[in-house]
Design a protein around this motif. Structure first.
Motif, PDB file in Angstrom:
ATOM      1  N   ALA A   1       6.660  22.076  -5.975  1.00  0.00           N
ATOM      2  CA  ALA A   1       7.852  22.576  -5.929  1.00  0.00           C
ATOM      3  C   ALA A   1       8.170  23.192  -7.552  1.00  0.00           C
ATOM      4  CB  ALA A   1       8.914  21.727  -5.805  1.00  0.00           C
ATOM      5  N   HIS A   2       7.006  23.192  -8.354  1.00  0.00           N
ATOM      6  CA  HIS A   2       6.896  23.791  -9.689  1.00  0.00           C
ATOM      7  C   HIS A   2       8.025  23.094 -10.602  1.00  0.00           C
ATOM      8  CE1 HIS A   2       4.354  26.605  -8.131  1.00  0.00           C
ATOM      9  NE2 HIS A   2       5.254  26.903  -7.030  1.00  0.00           N
ATOM     10  N   ALA A   3       8.148  21.570 -10.528  1.00  0.00           N
ATOM     11  CA  ALA A   3       8.899  20.721 -11.419  1.00  0.00           C
ATOM     12  C   ALA A   3       8.209  20.644 -12.802  1.00  0.00           C
ATOM     13  CB  ALA A   3       9.295  19.656 -10.666  1.00  0.00           C
ATOM     14  N   SER A   4       8.949  20.530 -13.727  1.00  0.00           N
ATOM     15  CA  SER A   4       8.278  20.306 -15.275  1.00  0.00           C
ATOM     16  C   SER A   4       7.993  18.811 -15.202  1.00  0.00           C
ATOM     17  CB  SER A   4       9.288  20.698 -16.221  1.00  0.00           C
ATOM     18  OG  SER A   4      10.633  19.759 -16.099  1.00  0.00           O
ATOM     19  N   ALA A   5       7.095  18.490 -16.085  1.00  0.00           N
ATOM     20  CA  ALA A   5       6.870  16.940 -16.306  1.00  0.00           C
ATOM     21  C   ALA A   5       8.035  16.220 -16.604  1.00  0.00           C
ATOM     22  CB  ALA A   5       5.725  16.801 -17.447  1.00  0.00           C
TER      23      ALA A   5
ATOM     24  N   SER B   1      10.205  16.869   1.945  1.00  0.00           N
ATOM     25  CA  SER B   1      11.315  17.602   0.690  1.00  0.00           C
ATOM     26  C   SER B   1      10.648  18.541  -0.239  1.00  0.00           C
ATOM     27  CB  SER B   1      11.971  16.320   0.118  1.00  0.00           C
ATOM     28  OG  SER B   1      12.595  15.403   1.082  1.00  0.00           O
ATOM     29  N   SER B   2      11.456  19.543  -0.536  1.00  0.00           N
ATOM     30  CA  SER B   2      10.995  20.463  -1.550  1.00  0.00           C
ATOM     31  C   SER B   2      11.824  20.179  -2.648  1.00  0.00           C
ATOM     32  CB  SER B   2      11.166  21.744  -1.030  1.00  0.00           C
ATOM     33  OG  SER B   2      12.488  22.052  -0.485  1.00  0.00           O
ATOM     34  N   ASN B   3      13.123  19.904  -2.691  1.00  0.00           N
ATOM     35  CA  ASN B   3      13.896  19.922  -4.054  1.00  0.00           C
ATOM     36  C   ASN B   3      13.734  18.660  -4.569  1.00  0.00           C
ATOM     37  OD1 ASN B   3      16.105  19.650  -5.707  1.00  0.00           O
ATOM     38  ND2 ASN B   3      17.180  21.150  -4.614  1.00  0.00           N
ATOM     39  N   VAL B   4      13.220  18.671  -5.694  1.00  0.00           N
ATOM     40  CA  VAL B   4      12.762  17.299  -6.312  1.00  0.00           C
ATOM     41  C   VAL B   4      13.734  16.461  -6.776  1.00  0.00           C
ATOM     42  CG1 VAL B   4      11.299  16.397  -8.240  1.00  0.00           C
ATOM     43  CG2 VAL B   4      10.772  18.445  -7.057  1.00  0.00           C
ATOM     44  N   VAL B   5      14.997  17.052  -7.357  1.00  0.00           N
ATOM     45  CA  VAL B   5      15.841  16.373  -8.195  1.00  0.00           C
ATOM     46  C   VAL B   5      16.916  15.899  -7.028  1.00  0.00           C
ATOM     47  CG1 VAL B   5      17.712  16.351 -10.011  1.00  0.00           C
ATOM     48  CG2 VAL B   5      15.539  17.028 -10.423  1.00  0.00           C
TER      49      VAL B   5
ATOM     50  N   LEU C   1       0.807  -1.364   0.048  1.00  0.00           N
ATOM     51  CA  LEU C   1       0.171  -0.035   0.155  1.00  0.00           C
ATOM     52  C   LEU C   1       0.923   1.245   0.080  1.00  0.00           C
ATOM     53  CD1 LEU C   1      -2.994  -0.915   2.443  1.00  0.00           C
ATOM     54  CD2 LEU C   1      -3.115  -0.826   0.067  1.00  0.00           C
ATOM     55  N   ALA C   2       1.709   1.292   0.928  1.00  0.00           N
ATOM     56  CA  ALA C   2       2.934   2.381   0.871  1.00  0.00           C
ATOM     57  C   ALA C   2       3.575   2.535  -0.571  1.00  0.00           C
ATOM     58  CB  ALA C   2       3.805   2.275   1.864  1.00  0.00           C
ATOM     59  N   MET C   3       4.043   1.535  -1.188  1.00  0.00           N
ATOM     60  CA  MET C   3       4.384   1.708  -2.596  1.00  0.00           C
ATOM     61  C   MET C   3       3.274   2.212  -3.767  1.00  0.00           C
ATOM     62  SD  MET C   3       7.517   0.887  -2.465  1.00  0.00           S
ATOM     63  CE  MET C   3       8.037   0.718  -4.251  1.00  0.00           C
ATOM     64  N   ALA C   4       2.106   1.655  -3.332  1.00  0.00           N
ATOM     65  CA  ALA C   4       1.257   2.317  -4.316  1.00  0.00           C
ATOM     66  C   ALA C   4       0.961   3.896  -4.097  1.00  0.00           C
ATOM     67  CB  ALA C   4      -0.147   1.544  -4.263  1.00  0.00           C
ATOM     68  N   GLY C   5       1.162   4.422  -2.942  1.00  0.00           N
ATOM     69  CA  GLY C   5       1.094   5.840  -2.926  1.00  0.00           C
ATOM     70  C   GLY C   5       2.130   6.634  -3.048  1.00  0.00           C
ATOM     71  N   ALA C   6       3.456   5.887  -2.964  1.00  0.00           N
ATOM     72  CA  ALA C   6       4.544   6.536  -2.976  1.00  0.00           C
ATOM     73  C   ALA C   6       4.763   7.493  -4.374  1.00  0.00           C
ATOM     74  CB  ALA C   6       5.751   5.575  -2.986  1.00  0.00           C
ATOM     75  N   GLU C   7       4.485   6.983  -5.540  1.00  0.00           N
ATOM     76  CA  GLU C   7       4.698   7.713  -6.758  1.00  0.00           C
ATOM     77  C   GLU C   7       3.773   9.014  -6.753  1.00  0.00           C
ATOM     78  OE1 GLU C   7       4.199   5.087 -10.104  1.00  0.00           O
ATOM     79  OE2 GLU C   7       5.851   3.908  -9.455  1.00  0.00           O
ATOM     80  N   LEU C   8       2.642   8.875  -6.203  1.00  0.00           N
ATOM     81  CA  LEU C   8       1.467   9.678  -6.144  1.00  0.00           C
ATOM     82  C   LEU C   8       2.055  10.921  -5.130  1.00  0.00           C
ATOM     83  CD1 LEU C   8      -1.149  11.294  -6.789  1.00  0.00           C
ATOM     84  CD2 LEU C   8      -2.041   9.916  -5.039  1.00  0.00           C
ATOM     85  N   VAL C   9       2.616  10.504  -3.921  1.00  0.00           N
ATOM     86  CA  VAL C   9       3.434  11.736  -3.132  1.00  0.00           C
ATOM     87  C   VAL C   9       4.266  12.244  -3.897  1.00  0.00           C
ATOM     88  CG1 VAL C   9       4.668  11.913  -0.949  1.00  0.00           C
ATOM     89  CG2 VAL C   9       2.621  10.423  -0.992  1.00  0.00           C
ATOM     90  N   VAL C  10       5.436  11.583  -4.683  1.00  0.00           N
ATOM     91  CA  VAL C  10       6.570  12.276  -5.191  1.00  0.00           C
ATOM     92  C   VAL C  10       5.829  13.159  -6.460  1.00  0.00           C
ATOM     93  CG1 VAL C  10       8.258  11.713  -6.890  1.00  0.00           C
ATOM     94  CG2 VAL C  10       7.949  10.381  -4.848  1.00  0.00           C
ATOM     95  N   ILE C  11       4.980  12.873  -7.002  1.00  0.00           N
ATOM     96  CA  ILE C  11       4.164  13.693  -8.018  1.00  0.00           C
ATOM     97  C   ILE C  11       3.702  15.038  -7.403  1.00  0.00           C
ATOM     98  CG2 ILE C  11       2.535  13.937  -9.764  1.00  0.00           C
ATOM     99  CD1 ILE C  11       2.849  10.848 -10.519  1.00  0.00           C
ATOM    100  N   ILE C  12       3.028  14.838  -6.590  1.00  0.00           N
ATOM    101  CA  ILE C  12       2.234  16.148  -5.947  1.00  0.00           C
ATOM    102  C   ILE C  12       3.539  16.836  -5.259  1.00  0.00           C
ATOM    103  CG2 ILE C  12       0.945  16.672  -3.650  1.00  0.00           C
ATOM    104  CD1 ILE C  12      -0.801  14.176  -4.240  1.00  0.00           C
ATOM    105  N   ALA C  13       4.434  16.218  -4.510  1.00  0.00           N
ATOM    106  CA  ALA C  13       5.435  17.209  -4.133  1.00  0.00           C
ATOM    107  C   ALA C  13       6.359  17.760  -5.375  1.00  0.00           C
ATOM    108  CB  ALA C  13       6.354  16.397  -3.195  1.00  0.00           C
ATOM    109  N   ALA C  14       6.439  17.294  -6.293  1.00  0.00           N
ATOM    110  CA  ALA C  14       7.327  17.739  -7.374  1.00  0.00           C
ATOM    111  C   ALA C  14       6.416  18.871  -7.911  1.00  0.00           C
ATOM    112  CB  ALA C  14       7.622  16.850  -8.386  1.00  0.00           C
ATOM    113  N   GLN C  15       5.218  18.685  -8.192  1.00  0.00           N
ATOM    114  CA  GLN C  15       4.352  19.744  -8.621  1.00  0.00           C
ATOM    115  C   GLN C  15       4.112  20.971  -7.787  1.00  0.00           C
ATOM    116  OE1 GLN C  15       0.497  17.649  -9.285  1.00  0.00           O
ATOM    117  NE2 GLN C  15       1.137  17.029 -11.325  1.00  0.00           N
TER     118      GLN C  15
END
Length: 183
Positions: free
Chosen positions: A89-93, A144-148, A73-87
């Protein structure tokens, strides 16, 4: 058209006249198929019941299976958390895509390290260590705020530890589960 027919079309209502014996054979085949399906369902149900009873009577395996389900379940949500955090932080696609591609690196690294770590630390220590690492990594990824520079390496570690847990727990489960339940 026959008076007793429930169909308005002669070809359908008179199918027994057009195709002699078709209705009888189809009916018998239908009964055999449904009986076979019911038998398969009954066997599946009994197999599941036997497996659940066995799992319930082994507390270590039961705990590992529950923890594995939680980590899935944690793995299923990890990518969503990363996408939201990156967005946020105004990261590009493209940057989000690069960060998510690190999942592959983490998976390969975890696969390579799993057997070595299990040989060195043992099953119990690995599972407990991975669960603590996963909890800490979840918090760090979320804050975290710095995506890369920050999230990508954390994601590599997150997926690597999940892979280590998966390999260690599955190999343990397979080693203690009777052959009759593994078929």
């Amino acid at each position: 058209m026959e008076a007793s027919s429930s169909f308005p079309w002669p070809a359908v209502s008179g199918r027994r006249r057009l195709l002699p014996g078709f209705g009888d054979r189809a009916g018998r085949r239908s009964v055999r198929v449904s009986a076979a399906r019911e038998k398969a369902r009954t066997k599946l149900r009994s197999d599941i019941a036997v497996g659940v009873r066995w799992l319930w009577s082994h507390p270590v395996i039961r705990t590992v299976a529950t923890a594995a389900a939680g980590l899935q379940l944690a793995m299923a949500g990890a990518e969503l958390v990363v996408i939201i955090a990156a967005q946020r932080a105004h990261a590009s696609a493209a940057v989000i895509g690069v960060v998510l591609s690190t999942v592959g690196i983490g998976g390969v690294a975890g696969s390579v390290l799993a057997s070595r770590l299990r040989a060195r630390f043992g099953f119990g220590r690995i599972l407990i260590g991975v669960m603590w690492c996963q909890a800490a990594l979840w918090v760090l990824i979320g804050l975290s705020s710095n995506v890369v520079l920050i999230i990508a390496p954390l994601l590599v570690l997150f997926v690597a530890t999940a892979q280590i847990f998966g390999i260690a727990s599955l190999s343990y489960q397979l080693s203690v589960t009777p052959d009759s339940l593994q078929s």
